[in-house]
Design an enzyme around this catalytic site. Structure first.
Site, PDB file in Angstrom:
ATOM      1  N   GLU A   1      -2.541   7.826  -6.565  1.00 44.25           N
ATOM      2  CA  GLU A   1      -2.503   6.985  -7.762  1.00 44.25           C
ATOM      3  C   GLU A   1      -3.512   7.493  -8.794  1.00 44.25           C
ATOM      4  OE1 GLU A   1      -3.042   2.913  -6.509  1.00 44.25           O
ATOM      5  OE2 GLU A   1      -1.053   2.813  -5.623  1.00 44.25           O
TER       6      GLU A   1
ATOM      7  N   HIS B   1       0.361  -0.158 -10.061  1.00 49.19           N
ATOM      8  CA  HIS B   1      -0.450  -0.979  -9.142  1.00 49.19           C
ATOM      9  C   HIS B   1      -0.914  -2.274  -9.816  1.00 49.19           C
ATOM     10  CE1 HIS B   1      -3.083  -0.594  -5.305  1.00 49.19           C
ATOM     11  NE2 HIS B   1      -2.779  -1.861  -5.545  1.00 49.19           N
TER      12      HIS B   1
ATOM     13  N   ARG C   1       0.844  -1.189   0.000  1.00 45.94           N
ATOM     14  CA  ARG C   1       0.000   0.000   0.000  1.00 45.94           C
ATOM     15  C   ARG C   1       0.880   1.240   0.000  1.00 45.94           C
ATOM     16  NH1 ARG C   1      -3.310  -2.616  -1.681  1.00 45.94           N
ATOM     17  NH2 ARG C   1      -5.405  -3.125  -0.927  1.00 45.94           N
TER      18      ARG C   1
END
Length: 530
Positions: free
Chosen positions: A265, A283, A236
């Protein structure tokens, strides 16, 4: 587990087709509407019992509070960062994820990051594409013999350890939950973070993002590490302080970083992404066909198992339900709710907040049920109070909001107190107590505020509780008044004692329209339907 009915589910993102197939095979209606705006989702969610999301849908408090029908939010993935879990809990909505769905994919990406950091493969690839042949520029190092520090020894951390051990790496780690003897069985020596940092050639983090893990790798942490340590974050964004990481990279204290996640993000600040010693991905930890198929199917199977009362996996805010998957627990939940409802009716006139609630389970058969019994009692006690809609998930937080001090305990078994639930509530400076049990599969009330019933009260149907002094004509008078109200008496339970004002219970064909009709013969009366 107490039945939870899920008839319809909205899928707001693209998930594997198996998710829909499994749900529909089990009689659940499914609608797929990806890419909805927040306002559209708020309007649409009102028509569904369940919502399935991945990571793009932000399930905010506004969305959760827009409906009274929602019972479950299923996240087809491991984290629930995009779900307001506190708001869901307060609303009584289960939040469920798929804890093992993307374990292998995330672990493999972590290992790939570690290998690429050791040999500069991405940078060499880009150089080759630009027409260069710089063999000396991309000198790497072997993983063999190096020390890998794994912070977070859950499913993913374990899989990373086993894979990197095959490269000859020494694996050490830290986890506040996993016992050291367990991690030692798969080759990871646990130690404090203070001891871990200075030993590592490589560090990878696999913790959830929470206040205690934000900035886990910071300026202070990097200062404790070996010069040139390489770090990986596929967990994370925010676990590694991004500004501190950039400073460590610039100074050479950190020799390289592999980042799959970022605080923002996509990241607007490209300083880390553009750094020559950083390799990064958008990601991609769960972005494999296998992981997506697994997560999509897993969340559907978990929902189906929950609805059918088979099992509860991945519920992040409903741990109290985990031990309620048996017929015995169903009966105990009914008992707790019924005892709570009786005390609500008999102690709440005039209406006043309860100052405390003490729940005590007694006997070996109740040893593992204290937790959900406490919640069940509170559900019965708070149901209908000030607009409350309590259930086993939200009732503890509702009680806290109401200022009720809740205590629970368990006492050892003895023949006289086997399988009992005793509840005491305080209101307006007075104390009310009830003791119940399950007899022959049926919840019964044995005692109400020191009135021990000669015949246990079956907690079912329409019940009238009244307090009065013993009198040979009492029952006849009550029956007469009930008959005048058009109500038939179906059962009667009186106290074993005959001295003082005591509680009685009458089972009735229907509730009385006006309890004041009993005033001539009783001192206090309350009625309820169970």
């Amino acid at each position: 587990m107490a039945p939870i009915t899920i008839r319809s589910v909205l899928i707001s993102e693209s998930v594997d087709p198996r998710c829909r197939a499994v749900l529909e095979e089990n009689g659940i209606r499914v609608t797929e509407r990806p890419n909805m705006k927040t306002e559209e989702l708020m309007a649409e969610i009102q028509n569904y019992d369940g919502l399935v999301v991945r990571s793009a849908t932000k399930v905010t408090a506004d969305i959760i509070n827009a409906t009274d029908n929602l019972k479950i939010i299923g996240r087809a993935g491991t984290g629930v960062d995009n779900v307001d879990v506190d708001a869901a809990t307060k609303k009584g909505v289960i939040v469920m994820n798929t804890p093992s769905g993307n374990t292998i994919s995330a672990a493999e990406l972590t290992c790939i990051m570690l290998m690429n950091l050791s040999r500069n493969v991405p940078q060499a690839t880009m150089s080759m594409k630009q027409g260069n042949w710089d063999r000396k520029k991309f000198m790497g190092s072997e993983l063999f013999g190096k020390v890998l520090g794994i912070v977070g020894l859950g499913r993913i951390g374990k899989e990373v350890a086993s894979r990197m051990q095959s490269f000859g790496m020494k694996t050490i780690g830290y986890d506040p939950i996993t016992p050291p003897e367990v991690s030692a069985s798969w080759g990871v020596e646990q130690m404090s973070l203070e001891k871990l940092w200075p030993q590592c050639d490589y560090i990878t983090v696999h913790t959830p993002l929470m206040p205690s893990t934000v900035g886990l790798l910071s300026d202070e942490t990097f200062a404790l590490c070996k010069r040139g340590v390489k770090v990986v974050n596929c967990a994370r964004g925010g676990i590694i302080d991004e500004a501190a990481l950039l400073r460590a990279l610039e100074s050479g204290q950190c020799g390289g970083a592999g980042l799959d996640v970022f605080v923002e993000e996509p990241p607007k600040d490209r300083s880390l992404v553009n750094h020559p010693n950083v390799i990064s991905c958008p990601h991609l930890g769960a972005s494999t066909k296998e992981a997506q198929a697994r997560c999509g199917e897993d969340i559907a199977l978990q929902i189906v198992d929950m609805v059918k009362g088979k099992n509860l996996i991945g519920a992040v805010n409903a741990q109290v339900l985990a031990s309620t998957f048996s017929q015995e627990s169903h009966q105990l939940i009914k008992l707790g709710e019924a005892v709570g409802a009786v005390l609500q009716s008999c102690s709440a006139s005039p209406k006043a907040p309860w100052s405390h609630v003490q729940i005590t389970t007694q006997g070996d058969s109740m040893k593992t049920s204290t937790g959900f019994m406490t919640s069940a009692v509170l559900v019965g006690l708070l149901d209908g109070e000030s607009g409350c809609c309590p259930n086993l998930i939200n009732v503890l937080s509702l009680a806290k909001e109401c200022g009720i001090m809740v205590n629970q305990s368990h006492s050892a078994s003895n023949v006289a107190a086997e399988g009992l639930c005793q509840v005491e509530v305080g209101v307006n400076g007075c104390s009310y107590k009830a003791i119940g049990s399950v007899r022959g599969g049926v919840p019964v009330l044995l005692e109400l505020s020191d009135s021990v019933f000669r015949q246990p009260v079956t907690l079912n149907g329409n019940l009238l509780f009244f307090k009065a002094s013993a009198d040979p004509q009492l029952l006849t008078s009550v029956i007469g008044l009930l008959a005048a109200e058009g109500v038939e008496v179906e059962s009667f339970s009186g106290p074993a004692d005959r001295a003082g004002d005591l509680w009685y219970c009458v089972g009735m064909s229907s509730l009385i329209k006006d309890l004041n009709a009993l005033k001539p013969v009783v001192k206090h009366a309350a009625q309820l339907s169970i």
